[in-house]
Design a protein around this motif. Sequence first.
Motif, PDB file in Angstrom:
ATOM      1  N   ASN A 139       0.817  -1.220   0.000  1.00 51.58           N
ATOM      2  CA  ASN A 139       0.000   0.000   0.000  1.00 51.58           C
ATOM      3  C   ASN A 139       0.852   1.273   0.000  1.00 51.58           C
ATOM      4  O   ASN A 139       0.387   2.339   0.386  1.00 51.58           O
ATOM      5  N   GLY A 140       2.104   1.142  -0.407  1.00 52.73           N
ATOM      6  CA  GLY A 140       3.014   2.292  -0.425  1.00 52.73           C
ATOM      7  C   GLY A 140       2.764   3.182  -1.636  1.00 52.73           C
ATOM      8  O   GLY A 140       1.845   2.942  -2.436  1.00 52.73           O
ATOM      9  N   HIS A 141       3.615   4.181  -1.791  1.00 53.94           N
ATOM     10  CA  HIS A 141       3.453   5.177  -2.845  1.00 53.94           C
ATOM     11  C   HIS A 141       3.438   4.496  -4.229  1.00 53.94           C
ATOM     12  O   HIS A 141       4.328   3.717  -4.544  1.00 53.94           O
ATOM     13  N   GLY A 176       6.550   7.520   1.799  1.00 49.30           N
ATOM     14  CA  GLY A 176       5.243   7.666   1.182  1.00 49.30           C
ATOM     15  C   GLY A 176       5.248   8.848   0.223  1.00 49.30           C
ATOM     16  O   GLY A 176       6.262   9.538   0.078  1.00 49.30           O
ATOM     17  N   THR A 180      -0.592   9.489  -3.763  1.00 42.93           N
ATOM     18  CA  THR A 180      -1.224   8.185  -3.512  1.00 42.93           C
ATOM     19  C   THR A 180      -2.192   8.314  -2.346  1.00 42.93           C
ATOM     20  O   THR A 180      -1.790   8.731  -1.257  1.00 42.93           O
ATOM     21  N   CYS A 183      -1.600   7.385   1.821  1.00 42.76           N
ATOM     22  CA  CYS A 183      -0.189   7.011   1.940  1.00 42.76           C
ATOM     23  C   CYS A 183       0.531   8.188   2.595  1.00 42.76           C
ATOM     24  O   CYS A 183       0.548   9.281   2.044  1.00 42.76           O
TER      25      CYS A 183
END
Length: 405
Positions: A139-141, A176, A180, A183
């Motif tokens: 679920n990162g950038h 992050g 996004t 994030c």
Amino acid sequence: MYIIKPKGIFLSDDNNFHKGIVVTEGEKIVWVGDEEDLPSHFTEKGQLIELRDKWLLPGLVNTHVHLEFDASNDVVDNFTSSSKEELLALAQHQGEQLLYSGVTTARDAGSSWNLLELGANSPNLPRLVFCGPPVTAYNGHLFFMGCEAESTKELADAVRIHYEKGATSLKIMATGGQITPNCDPVKAAYSVEQIKTIVESAHQYNLPTLAHCLTTEGFAICSAGGVDCIEHCACFVRSKESGLLEREFIPEIFELDDKQKPLLMIGVSTCYNLLNEVRFGRREPTPLEVFKLEQERILFEIVHHLIVLGYPFVIGTDAGVWGTYFNETHLELSLMGERAGMSWQEVVRSATERGAQCLGLGDEVGIIREGYFADLIALDESPQESFNAFEKVSWVMKDGRIVKE
Ligand SMILES: [Zn+2]
């Protein structure tokens, strides 16, 4: 064969302009020298290109663009809802804008896998270096591009897959990011050990690495992890009072020995246009815009400090994100000179020779020398006279072929 006669040629030997002639044959530069020394066999078969009132430089290298992003306010939604064909058509169009504005080499710093289908060397596009999907935490950038990895095995596998699919550089999301959803931009995504795993794997495949990095902590992690080029260096912290991102510069973190200093790409022109209305006094700024203008001023102070510390810079714009256009690499160059205080020679070098080296292309492009690819641009004005000179790229040659005149 072309015999090019400009007003001055920018040579890397002393980073300055010289009188002379450049001869190209096929896709390469075959001769550079004084007019009196030009061998007669060139004069006999070459076609003369008179650029007597123009300044000849190596084509520009933009080390950070996103060809599949449309620079709109809805950049992520538009990316995720577009078909492969739509994104490839957009990338082709935006790549042509880059080339026409003088960028003969560009690195796409984060895309879908499909973008690699454009190929590294299409005649109407800049020479392209591809990162494919950035390596990012869960679920990162930019996770939606398709490469989330965290364990040692996942990270090493991610790098191998990039190499096998034809990526020629490797992008790491070390913190992050702002575009996004959900994030946190100020959160470090990886430890030094994880960064080392990625960088060492990438180097086994000769992939130059770059890391998106918005915090000072992220910078320390990336430099300890051996990342080749650290990007943005925004020095963000989250204000406890307002919750907004503020810049906090801690000089000690950046005081490294010259040998340990990574390349830096800032992107001072990224999103710069968004504040033009208030910057140029066309309307009163809102309190948030006053805050953002102040943060922008601090950014230029930080970059100036990094220039004084002797960091080697490359040029990148993040073209494709909000309000950051593909025909505006010149804005990055003029801002690095005018507002960050870089010398005109260093601006040229950052945008040409060093950019090429950063992409692993230092033996092929980025300087005007016999044996190098004939990627050349001509400016109406000398950058020695004005940092705005790059706005007027009036002639472009890529691979020995004239693409703009
Ligand atoms: Zn980017």
